[in-house]
Structures are given as C-alpha cells and as structure tokens.
Enzyme design. Structure first.
Site, PDB file in Angstrom:
ATOM      1  N   GLY D 149      46.107  33.263  50.014  1.00 25.89           N
ATOM      2  CA  GLY D 149      47.001  33.898  51.276  1.00 25.89           C
ATOM      3  C   GLY D 149      45.789  33.592  52.642  1.00 25.89           C
ATOM      4  O   GLY D 149      44.344  33.677  52.442  1.00 25.89           O
ATOM      5  N   CYS D 150      45.669  33.895  53.525  1.00 28.11           N
ATOM      6  CA  CYS D 150      45.620  33.851  55.013  1.00 28.11           C
ATOM      7  C   CYS D 150      44.055  35.439  55.009  1.00 28.11           C
ATOM      8  O   CYS D 150      42.845  35.077  54.554  1.00 28.11           O
ATOM      9  CB  CYS D 150      45.754  33.848  55.870  1.00 28.11           C
ATOM     10  SG  CYS D 150      47.696  35.374  56.052  1.00 28.11           S
ATOM     11  N   TYR D 151      45.219  36.688  54.307  1.00 28.00           N
ATOM     12  CA  TYR D 151      44.082  37.474  54.627  1.00 28.00           C
ATOM     13  C   TYR D 151      43.342  37.816  53.330  1.00 28.00           C
ATOM     14  O   TYR D 151      41.988  38.220  53.747  1.00 28.00           O
ATOM     15  CB  TYR D 151      45.202  39.000  54.654  1.00 28.00           C
ATOM     16  CG  TYR D 151      45.691  39.229  55.346  1.00 28.00           C
ATOM     17  CD1 TYR D 151      45.442  39.617  57.039  1.00 28.00           C
ATOM     18  CD2 TYR D 151      46.994  39.344  55.691  1.00 28.00           C
ATOM     19  CE1 TYR D 151      45.601  40.274  58.255  1.00 28.00           C
ATOM     20  CE2 TYR D 151      47.807  39.772  56.584  1.00 28.00           C
ATOM     21  CZ  TYR D 151      46.855  39.977  58.180  1.00 28.00           C
ATOM     22  OH  TYR D 151      47.890  40.741  58.562  1.00 28.00           O
TER      23      TYR D 151
END
Lengths: 347, 347, 347, 347
Positions: D149-151
């Site tokens: 994921g991005c985070y």
C-alpha cells in the site's frame, strides 16, 4: 465607540482585522499605517473591503495620531512593536501586539530565536500573554497584550487539559502541525508561490521553529514544570487553517477515553471559542474557516497509552486577528463575542 | 422574528442559507427538511454550524409544519418546489425557491431544457424573478419568488446597462463564464472529485446549458427585443466564485469608455450589492467570497468596438443563498442588507 | 549526442527543459548558466532532478563555453537573447530562444510592447518562428528559432484552420484564455502567491497583453490579411495549463459542423502533437499536463454562426520547453517525437 | 514483449499503470477489463491516453483471455484478486496484485480489518510482499506478488534502517502521514469532492486504518520482534503525494546524526528508487510527482532522543503502479528501471 489604530495593515493579519472590525458594533478604525503604502487607499489594496472603509488611507506611523486611539493593534513583523509600544502606553493607549515581540517572557530566549536583541525588555513584566482561555483575568487589567502565535494557540489549547491535570508525561510531547500558506505572510517569497506551495506537502524548520519556545513556555505553565516538546511544522496547500496533531503518553493507563472527554468538556465549558467535539471525531480546518474557533477532538488509538488530540483553527482568526479582537473585547469590558459571531465558511 | 423553513438543507445552497441566517437578527430557522437525512442533527452534518443550531434536526418534509412558517426556502433539485409550492402558498406561507422551477416564464421552454413536464405551470404568472436590481418593486408584493441562477445573476447584471440603453448589438452577445466547483452541488459525482476537477480547466455544456434560456429571457427584457447569446461555461479549480467575461459590440463607436463607466455607476448607484469598480479594473472572485456582492468592471480593449465586462460573484451567495435572503428582506419590508453585511473573505 | 547549453536555467521553462532532456536519448546538457545561482548544484535547486544531473552546477554565462555547444536554449527574460545570440550564432551554435526576443518580426512593434529598444533587429530576418505546424520546413534550415509563447501556441493552432480557409470573419476574433499560474514565472511576486492566486479567478491585462501582437502576426499570416483580435487572458488557480476558448464568426453559414471537423482533422492529420477530438468534446487541461500536446475540439452552439474552438496545452510543454525540444529535434534531423513521448499526467 | 493484462482499469492505479506502460519498451497491454465500462474505448475514458492505446476497449474479465497473458495486474478493490488469482496462476500467468488481498500474511487479521472472510488463504504462503528494497530476491522467483500500500511503502522505507539496526524503541513508533486525495480512489464519494476536500485538512480513521496491520507486519520483520505503532493518516488538499512524518525514540542517545545518515545512505546505496537526501533536508511531495521514487531525510530536533524521518512518495507511483511495474521488471529479469525513468513533474 472604541477608537482603533492599526500599525502595519498591509499583511494578512491586518486585512483580517479590518474584515472583522467592519462588523464590530462598538469599534471604529481611525488610522491605519504603512510606510511602504502611505497615501494608498485601503480599498484599492484590498477590494473585498470596498464599501466599508472608503475614506481610509494608509499613512506613515505617527505616535501622536496613534496615541489618540484607545487601542492600537500591531500587525507588523517582529521588532516594530518593540520600538513604538512604550510611547503609546505612555499616552494611555492600550497595545495589542499580533507580532512575536512580547510573547516570550525571557528576553535572552527571544533574542536567541529572533536573531536580534530584545528591543523593549523593560515592558516584558507587564505584557500579558493574550490566550483568554488561560489568562482572561489578567487580560482585563492589561495595558500591553501579546497575542499568541497560530501554532501556539492550536497546540496549547489542545494539550493544556492533559498537562494541567498531570495526566501525561510532559517530557514526551509531540506536535505535528500542518499550516496553510497564509501563515507565511503576504511577503513575496518564491517558497510561497502558488506554483511552489501548490499540490505539494513538506515539513519545514524541523531543526527549530520560532514558535517552539513560545509553545514550550505555555506548556510549562500548564504542567507546572519542565516539558519536552518536539514540534514539526508542515506547509499544506491551502490558504487558511492549522491542523495540530498532538501526541502525549498517558502516565496512568487506567483512565479511559470518556473520562478524558469529560475533562476536556469541563475545561472549556465556559469558553465561547473552544469547541470540544465528541471523542473520536475528526475536525476539519474548513469548519473554522473565517471563524474565531478552536475545534478539537481526542482519540486513544487501539486503547493504547498514546493520546492523540486533533486541534484546528483558522490561523488568521483564532490564530491571530480574531483572537486579538477577543482580547480587545475583554480589555474593554465588552461581550467577548462581539464582532466574532460568524460561523465558518463551508464549503 | 420571521419564522423560516428550509426544504432540502443538505446541499451547498442549504448550508449557505443557514450560515447567513445564523447572523440574521430578525429571522429564525424553525424547520429544516431532508428525506435522506431525517433524524440527523444539522450540526453533525455541517460542523461549521456547531453552536448555532444545536437543536435543529433534519425532518421529513411535512406541509403542515412548513405551512406554519412565514417563509419557506427551497434549496432543492428542480421539480421539488413544483410539487409543494401551491400548498404552502395556500396556507399563507411565502415561498422563495432557489431551484430553477419558476425562473423561466414559458413552461414549454422549461420542459424542453429540464427534460420533464413543468409541474406547476399555473403558478408561473405570479412567480417573480428575484433579481432585486431589476424587480425590486415586484418582489415587495410577491408570494412566490424564483431566485436567479448563479450564471444568470453575474451575466445579467453585467450586460443590462448596455442593453437597457440600446448601446450594443443584442444579437452578438457572448458570455464566457468560469465557475467554481460548488456550482455543481454536493452530489457525489466523479466529475466533481478533487482529483478530477483539481488542477485543470475545461469548458462544459457548450452545446447548451440550462442557464442559457434563463439568461436570454432576462436579456430580452432588458433589450426590449430578441437577443443572440453564446454562453460557454467552464469548470474552474476553485470552490466558490463565478467570473463572467462578457463581450458585446458597440452600435455607435463614438461613445467613450468614461461615458459607459458613468452609465454603469448611475445604473447601480442605489444598489447595495452591486459594486462598479473603476473602468479598466480586474475584479477577483475572491474579493466577493462569502459576500453578497456582484463586483464588475468595464473595458474597451484597444479602443475598438468590442466592450468587455468583467463581472464576479460568489455563486453560493449573490448567486444563490445571499440573493434569496436579500429577497426575503425586501419581501418582509426589512433593511435589504440585514444579515448580508460581511465583507468577502480575503485571502 | 547533441551537446546542449541552457542560459537561465532557474525558471520554470528551464527546469522543464531539463526534465524533458533527462529522457532524451540523443541530447546531453553540457552547461547551464545563471548569474544569480552561480556555483549552486542544479539538484539542490530542483530536487526532482536528483539522480539525473548530479554533476551539473550553475555557472556564469560564458560565450566561449556556450559557443562550444551544438545548440543553446535561452530560458531567460526578454532582452537576454538579444545580447548573446549573435555571438553564439557566429560560433556556429544554433540558438533556440524561449523568450519573446525574436517572435515579433517588426522591431518597432516589439519595442512598443516591451518598453525598450529591440537589441538585435539585424537578426530578425533570419529568425524562424518555431511553430512546427506552420513552419516545419523553415525550422529544418534555421540557425535561430523563436519559440512561440504559450497563449500564442494554443490560440494559433486553434484558429488557423478556419483562417487559412477563409471561413470566418478575420476582423471579429475573440480569444478568451485561461492560464495556470506557472505562466507568470518563478519570480517572487505578491500576485503569484498561493494566498493571492489560489481559490480565485481574474482577468488581467485586458487593455493589452504582450502576446497580442504575436498572436495577431500569426493569424494575419494564416488569414492572408488583416485580423481584428480581442484577447482576454485570465489567471486560473492551477499550476499548469492553458485553456483557450476561441470565438469566430462563420462567413458562410451553410458549412456544417462535420465539414469543419473534417477540415481540422485533415489540417493536423500528420501532426504528432496536435490532437483533434471529436466535435462537441470538451478537452481538459489536465489531459495534457506534462505532455507536448495541443488538444482541441470545435463546437457550433445552437447551430448559429459563431464557431467555438476549445484548445488546451500545458503552457510549460507545448507552450514552451516541449515545443523548444520539438524544434531541436526538427533542426537536427531527429525523429520529432524524441524525448516527448510521455502521456499527460492524469490525475 | 511481455503480454500484459489489467483487471479493473478504470481507477487511478489503473490509468497510472497504463501511463507508465505506454513508455515501457518491453511490455504491451493486451487486455483491460472492467465490468461496468465494458465496450468503452480506453481513450474515451482517459483522454490523456489518446494516441497510445487507440484500439484498446474495456472488456468483461474472462480468465481464458487473461490467462493467455504473461502477467496480469489487479487494479481492483479488495476481494477481486482473491476470486481470480488461483485460476490465473494455474494457467501459468504471473499475478501482480495492487489491492490489499495478499498483503497481510494472517488471514484472520485480514478478515478482521476488511470485514469479510479471506477468499484465497491457500495462496498466502506463496504470495510475496512486493517491496523490492526488502524482498527483491523473493520477487524474482514469485508467481503472486502483493504490491504494498501507499502509506506502508513510505512508512516502512523510512523506518526500517532504524529498526533493522535496533537503534530505536520499537514499541513507541509514530507515523503521522498526509495523503493526497487520489489515495481515496476514483469512486464518487462526497468526502472526496473538490468542494469537500479542497482548502482543508483533516485526520481520518485515527481509531484504526487498514494500512496499520500491513505496516506493523513489515516493521516487525525489520525489528525482529513486536512493534507498537500509532498511525494517524490525514487527508491533504492535493491530488498526489504522501508525506510520512515518522517519530522514533533512540535507545542509545550517543549515536549522532551523521552516523544515522551514513546508515541510511548505506542501506539504500544500491536502490534505484530510494533517494536519501542530506540530513536536515525537507523533501517535498511534488519532487516525486509522477516518479517512482521514495525520497527521505532524517532529523534529530534539538539533538534530543527523538528521531524524525521525513519520507515522501507519489502514492500512485512508488505507492502503487510504479512499484507494481518495478516488481514486473524484477520478475521478468529486466532492468528494474525500465519504463520508470522519468523525473518528477515540478512544478
């Protein structure tokens, strides 16, 4: 009518003061000064004020003229109030300083962070830190008020209920703060260009920001002792607003979130400009846009020991000009809410 | 106190009405309806209004309850006011409709543009088009007011001085208009996402936009005859604001810019909410953000025959809810400016 | 490898050239100059370029060094190329000027709009206006290329098919153009601040903008005679992008939209960087963000006589640095698309 | 040429994959699926891709067609890859999943956070977490890759050098993260409207965000033991970008900032897509806009025990589609940088 003077009305805290004063039923702007814009009509510079101050023209600061006012606001870079405050006070004029000149009680500390000697250290003992939620009684009697900075307002209001009650470790506080670009002022700087600050996010001054000593001073008073604070400000692509995300470690983990909520609600029960949302809420900066409100909510993620407080203000209102006006109202014995009644502009 | 009802308070014109009414000294919101949000507290939906309407809860529309109000605002999609207006009027309640339901006098024309039959054609004769700068006297006597659309307000106010005086060719008018995204409402649409509308500019509905027949109707009245109008709306990456850039060809090129300027100043000399800037000025939409003002300036580039009028409003205020309140003030014989006194929020 | 020099690499057209050249397989930046930033590493100024030009340091312009390059780009304010071009050309270096110095063929006209005498009028006869869609053959042979301005590119490409075919009245052309803030450059100006240009829309320079004579010159060539053009530029709250909304009156109203569409498609059939969308489309500026494309669509609202052309570019790419590179590719006999192949960045 | 299939190409990770693949010299998109948009031409939906995939049309997912591809990317909501992955793997196709379906190793944990049973728990043992900086060797051999994921990407890359070396207290980690709105996807939601997310800042999901268990899993591996992480995501008014501000407490305060800097530089010395800036720098998200880079800098404010790491990515590139392509390059033995060479788009 209170006769108002404004020194340095060409920046954003200046125009914001004027916007708010335009709606104030018991104050009247008599003089506004600016060395660089002397002779310019106010409304030519700020067309949103057309129809409100059509006769007002920027003039060169003159202490005789300013000294005839009941109150003078300084909406200036630091250093200017140092040089003029004493003379105005001597003429019986009250001074409300929106700059950093009288916020820090220790002249040495001030000199260290601002890179120049303090220009009016003799006035520091009587200067009152204008955070009404802490100093209302002192404000009533003050001659010289130092309006808190924007980050300091959002951060102190968010943390003091915990510190006043000794609930968290005062040595491990973190304030991760996000500010709109108006916090950088109206000066022509490359870093504040639309093309530089837009569509981007960055931290700045992580090594040390001038609001750090001011915040720490206030938190020490609340905690009744030393504090350790890490303060990381960020630049956010919006015009107005500060979002403070505050982290503090519970000392006694048996206290539960509802008790903390009650504590916050009690602490601010009589405060017209602090709004404690239900625990677990997520305040948005836009909900206070243009309004003199600090809106906050507390969280306890995963029921751990770390308390997270979310605290939002409009940096130009509760973080500057609105708070200045709130101070004026208190100082002159008026209803504290006069001229500050409008809700936030949403959307 | 005027007892106010609002039908459909969950959109942007609804929340804007509530923001403005919160400051109105002689009106009180008694009921607010929404089928979808029935039972929800207003302040939970719009946290900027916390502290203002803490007891107000969305309810299902009930004509008995609404009929007990002095005035009911419709802040609804088109078609809703059609179905409820007659009953409310029968109970003596005044109706101020912010939707398009009663703006176009010709029911056939309405049906063509809105793709459904007109639901209350029998009320059209008495409906008053609520543009105070044109219809103030009729508004005073009205029972049913159709508040003008946002583009139509900015465009008509900008062009009518030229048309009323027969100075320009009415068959060659162009309105190149730029709107903020709030004009598209609070509905969840992909095209209104931050990620779609942000950092971009586009025209839309160039083939024909629903505001075209409304604008043309108003311009015909001003011109006293047929008009030819090309209207090109654009979506602009800002929340609020309309900038209308209006083009018209002088019939007699001997008239000079200062004469035109005088004409505009005279036309709007007694209008509290129209501000004619000096010729050659460039009004910014932000100068009217949150304010009930139409600010304009005229130009004559290269001293040619083409006149360019720049006209800006806040689409949610002078283009919707502020104008609705202005109508209410006129209707109830109040000072037209009540509750509408705040300057624009700049920056 | 083509050895490239860049004069004035600290502005937005400079950094954009560098971004594009970083991906160009047959060009190499050998020198980049800036008086003010001499000694600064390029990557310290533009961190997006870290890893691409790690050894490149701004140097003071030196015509010997620059003269050793195959081509020198000027990404400078006007006036600079005037003073250096002749010497570079004498050393055999090709010059591609992104400034306005050689765009206008008439030195007197240039002097009038730029408020200073033309500094290199003797070079004007050989300077080629670098709009490949018009001048590709001349560009191949050029020594000195004047890259068109951003507004001129979007406007000329949008209008020339109509003018070349004599289909519209050349004396009644309107270009209502909207630009992102990067068009104002990277200079520190109050009007370009995030807090000033954000969340607002305004027209500017309606009296007369420096791009007006440049556009008119190009349109005259296309029309084969005089043109009358009203050009109204607007500042839009986005970083990149120009949206030109172009209005022209059909001379013969019997031509239909599909014929016009065919005309546009034919005109640009072999152009790698012009994209004619289906008639009635609404091109978005974001669809060309970062891409060397002019995307356009034609409309005929209400089947009237007014043709509306919507034409969008990224002002920094097809409106400046991308077009400059396209010129370089043509000049050096390369595939015109080298280094310019990336699609727009959407969202 | 690698034959590529994309399932669910209508969201932002889908269009971003297509943008990047358009420039990839050794991959070709053979099929793109979408149930809702079946029959629509890709370029009609995403006009930035006009000229790149003119023959590509969305089709209903068909495992036979997809199974003929060398690799299939899932750019879908969670749950979709669960149902299709096994069949594709059986046909010899490699699967690179951009959704959350295979990121968390513990199916129970997954079910808890995603509110539904895990649909393909039998594939979890072989699924490789596609963070090349940690798992490059495993990626080379993988059949099924779960793209982080991005985070999680920004947070893990920022913290693992500290945790791998046991320098900080793993039980007191804080990730205060700020994301652009594209992180919320292309779905039509009120909270993602321009008018809701613009000009405002807010935290969300402070109670618990789905990326929390994913981040914690990765940090545990780096720390070799339990971790305590407080993760507070914020919504920021920009389209792309994540700024992670990471806080960790030094165990041994005698280590100095330069030693930490060296540690970070060494850890990422051979990583093509991690850029460690000099200590004390402030990375901007715009410096990585459109680029497959994680750029970071470390700080030690007031020389205290708290280390602050600033880590930025473009959530759609290094946080999603770029990283997915990086994984594909590794998987197929290509130069890891193919198709990912463009610098960030600044401004």
């Amino acid at each position: 009518m209170i006769k108002v003077g404004i020194v340095g009305g060409t920046g954003y805290t200046g125009v914001e003061l004027l916007r708010l004063l335009a709606q104030h039923p018991q104050a009247e702007v008599a003089v506004i000064t600016s060395r660089s814009e002397s002779g310019v009509r106010l409304c030519d510079m700020f067309p949103n004020l057309r129809g409100y101050y059509d006769d007002l023209v920027f003039s060169v600061p003159d202490t005789n003229v300013l000294g005839s006012c009941d109150v003078v606001f300084f909406a200036t870079p630091h250093g200017v109030a140092h040089s003029l405050a004493a003379e105005l006070l001597a003429s019986g004029t009250r001074v409300i300083d929106l700059s950093a000149d009288f916020r820090i009680k220790d002249a040495q500390e001030w000199a260290k962070w601002y890179g120049q000697p303090h220009g009016a250290a003799e006035l520091l003992p009587e200067a009152v830190y204008g955070l009404p939620e802490v100093n209302r009684e002192k404000i009533k009697e003050a001659r010289l008020i130092a309006v808190p900075g924007c980050y300091p307002t959002a951060t102190q209001l968010g943390l003091i209920p915990l510190l006043e009650n000794g609930l968290v470790d005062p040595l491990r506080l973190i304030a991760d703060c996000k500010s709109g670009v108006s916090g950088a002022g109206r000066g022509a700087k490359v870093s504040s260009l639309f093309t530089e600050a837009g569509e981007s996010m960055m931290a700045y001054s992580v090594k040390g920001h001038r609001h750090l000593p001011e915040i720490a001073q206030g938190l020490r008073l609340a905690a009744g002792g030393e504090v350790g604070l890490t303060f990381v400000p960020h630049l956010t692509p919006m015009i107005r607003g500060i979002h403070a995300t505050l982290y503090a470690s519970l000392i006694d983990s048996s206290i539960d979130l509802q008790q903390l909520q009650q504590l916050y609600e009690n602490r601010y029960a009589n405060e017209p400009f602090v709004d404690v949302m239900p625990a677990g809420s997520h305040p948005e900066t836009r909900s206070v846009r243009g309004a003199n409100v600090c809106r906050m909510a507390i969280h306890r993620p995963q029921d751990g020991n770390l308390i997270v407080v979310l605290s939002v203000i409009d940096n130009l209102v509760k973080g500057a000009s609105g708070q200045a006006l709130q101070n004026m109202n208190i100082l002159f014995g008026l209803d504290e809410r006069l001229g500050l009644g409008n809700p936030g502009l949403l959307p």
